[in-house]
Motif scaffolding. Structure first.
Motif, mmCIF file in Angstrom:
data_model
loop_
_atom_site.group_PDB
_atom_site.id
_atom_site.type_symbol
_atom_site.label_atom_id
_atom_site.label_comp_id
_atom_site.label_asym_id
_atom_site.label_seq_id
_atom_site.Cartn_x
_atom_site.Cartn_y
_atom_site.Cartn_z
ATOM 1 N N GLY A 131 87.134 40.179 0.995
ATOM 2 C CA GLY A 131 87.377 38.872 1.586
ATOM 3 C C GLY A 131 87.744 37.808 0.577
ATOM 4 O O GLY A 131 88.225 36.729 0.945
ATOM 5 N N ASP A 132 87.544 38.099 -0.702
ATOM 6 C CA ASP A 132 87.811 37.124 -1.758
ATOM 7 C C ASP A 132 88.826 37.665 -2.758
ATOM 8 O O ASP A 132 89.108 38.865 -2.800
ATOM 9 C CB ASP A 132 86.526 36.778 -2.508
ATOM 10 C CG ASP A 132 85.532 36.010 -1.659
ATOM 11 O OD1 ASP A 132 85.974 35.106 -0.922
ATOM 12 O OD2 ASP A 132 84.333 36.327 -1.715
ATOM 13 N N LYS A 304 88.760 35.063 3.435
ATOM 14 C CA LYS A 304 88.214 33.726 3.650
ATOM 15 C C LYS A 304 89.262 32.620 3.496
ATOM 16 O O LYS A 304 89.277 31.640 4.243
ATOM 17 C CB LYS A 304 87.052 33.494 2.684
ATOM 18 C CG LYS A 304 85.867 34.441 2.910
ATOM 19 C CD LYS A 304 84.751 34.173 1.911
ATOM 20 C CE LYS A 304 83.532 35.052 2.177
ATOM 21 N NZ LYS A 304 83.829 36.486 1.969
ATOM 22 N N ASP A 305 90.135 32.747 2.517
ATOM 23 C CA ASP A 305 91.143 31.716 2.230
ATOM 24 C C ASP A 305 92.396 32.005 3.051
ATOM 25 O O ASP A 305 93.002 33.073 2.908
ATOM 26 C CB ASP A 305 91.470 31.727 0.738
ATOM 27 C CG ASP A 305 92.476 30.661 0.335
ATOM 28 O OD1 ASP A 305 93.029 29.971 1.223
ATOM 29 O OD2 ASP A 305 92.740 30.532 -0.877
#
Length: 397
Positions: A131-132, A304-305
């Protein structure tokens, strides 16, 4: 969640996707594909024959043209899909200087394992959780850098190539298996790029592509690895590069049926506008899925971003408390399996379970061979499957 919302989510949708094949690889064939399109394949011929080699060379030249690969780059077909192409690059090029391997999903972790445990080169592994992204501003480009441009197992992609300097000292190897033909790749920022036929163009498995920039070709002339290299990955010849490999003289026998399949995929891709058309189709699929995610009470993007969310590998997680409060990851995976089994039984979605090494999740392929109407028809089924799995979980508690 209101009673009305619960009832709507639990109601079985009336419309199914016309094509339920949302696997991330091999991905669905392009719309209108059928086996008769391969009737001109040079099956039963040697891949060294004039006809066989001409078709192989055509895959190379059309790939370069559609992707806009610079004229001074070379392109080869490598055995073993994208995995083989990355391995070929790592084993031939890395070790001349320290390396940095960036990891934000499973395959990046595989390349780190190769570098550290198999080749045993001096390497720094920079990791981020699913996710990152790692902090790209801290990457050391005096080292050779390897990373996965688009994380097929995490749905996280590099937002652009601005973080890669033009005056880098080391080479940059980008595993672009689910990015090529769906995203703009900054060739001037890269030195080696790999992908496979089974991703964005919906091709058959086992064939990889390895694009070599001038700096990578120069490395071959100036550096000889200390380890043995398997025959199917030996791209060095004498004191330099085996140029024949980049002109269709493959190191391993290719399937001429798969070659023909790739060529008809190019015909289709050109009919929808080439690279720009393929990118537009993937973005339309992402946007349709994103509209659903943004209003969902139970699903959320793994990435997430927003700037790093993949338009091809649409990886998403479950945020509902019933799911999150399950006792362990195994129980959460069982919840996901309940959903995927129901969707498969209903012929609404096939092969959309998350990657086995990722957190319990689901992923939907959104590349250019997928129709946006099918993405839109899928989302009510996701709501339905979630509601059924949740109801079953609550009843058992």
């Amino acid at each position: 969640m209101t009673d009305a919302t619960t009832a709507a989510a639990a109601a079985k949708p009336e419309t199914r996707p016309a094509n339920p094949r949302f696997s991330p690889g091999p991905t669905t064939k392009f719309p209108g594909w059928n086996i008769s399109l391969l009737e001109g394949a040079a099956v039963g011929r040697s891949h060294r024959s004039k006809e066989g080699k001409a078709r192989i060379e055509e895959v190379i030249t059309r790939s370069k043209a559609m992707l806009g690969i610079p004229a001074d780059w070379r392109l080869a077909i490598i055995a073993g899909s994208d995995t083989g192409a990355v391995e070929c690059a790592l084993w031939n090029l890395f070790g001349a200087r320290p390396a940095e391997i960036l990891v934000w999903e499973n395959f990046g972790n595989d390349w780190a394992t190769d570098a550290v445990k198999e080749l045993k080169i001096e390497a720094r592994v920079t990791k981020a959780a699913y996710g990152d992204l790692p902090d790209l501003s801290k990457v050391d480009f005096t080292r050779d850098v390897c990373f996965t441009w688009n994380g097929t197992t995490s749905g996280v992609r590099a937002p652009n190539g601005d973080w890669i300097p033009d005056d880098r000292e080391g080479l940059v190897l980008a595993d672009a298996t689910s990015a090529a033909f769906a995203m703009d790749l900054p060739w001037n920022k890269l030195d080696v790029v790999t992908w496979s036929w089974q991703k964005v163009l919906g091709g058959e498995a086992q064939h990889g592509m390895m694009a070599f920039g001038p700096r990578a070709a120069e490395r071959i002339k100036t550096y000889t690895p200390t380890w043995p290299i398997p025959k199917i990955y030996r791209i060095r010849k004498g004191d330099g590069l085996n140029e024949g490999v980049f002109k269709g003289e493959t190191l391993n026998t290719v399937s001429l049926l798969a070659v023909e399949d790739q060529l008809v995929a190019f015909d289709w891709a050109e009919s929808v506008g080439g690279l720009k058309g393929l990118i537009a189709r993937a973005n339309a699929n992402f946007n349709a899925f994103d509209r659903w995610i943004r209003q969902s009470h139970w699903a959320e993007w793994m990435a997430k971003d927003p700037a790093t969310r993949s338009p091809t590998s649409l990886c998403f997680q479950i945020k509902d408390p019933v799911f999150l409060n399950l006792p362990d990851e195994e129980a959460r995976w069982e919840f996901v399996k309940k959903m995927t089994k129901l969707l498969e039984k209903e012929n609404a979605a096939l092969d959309i379970g998350g990657y086995r090494s990722a957190p319990a999740s689901l992923r939907v392929w959104g590349g250019g061979t997928v129709e946006t109407a099918d993405i839109e028809a899928l989302t009510p089924w996701l709501d339905y499957a979630f509601a059924q799995a949740k109801a079953e979980t609550l009843a058992a508690s």
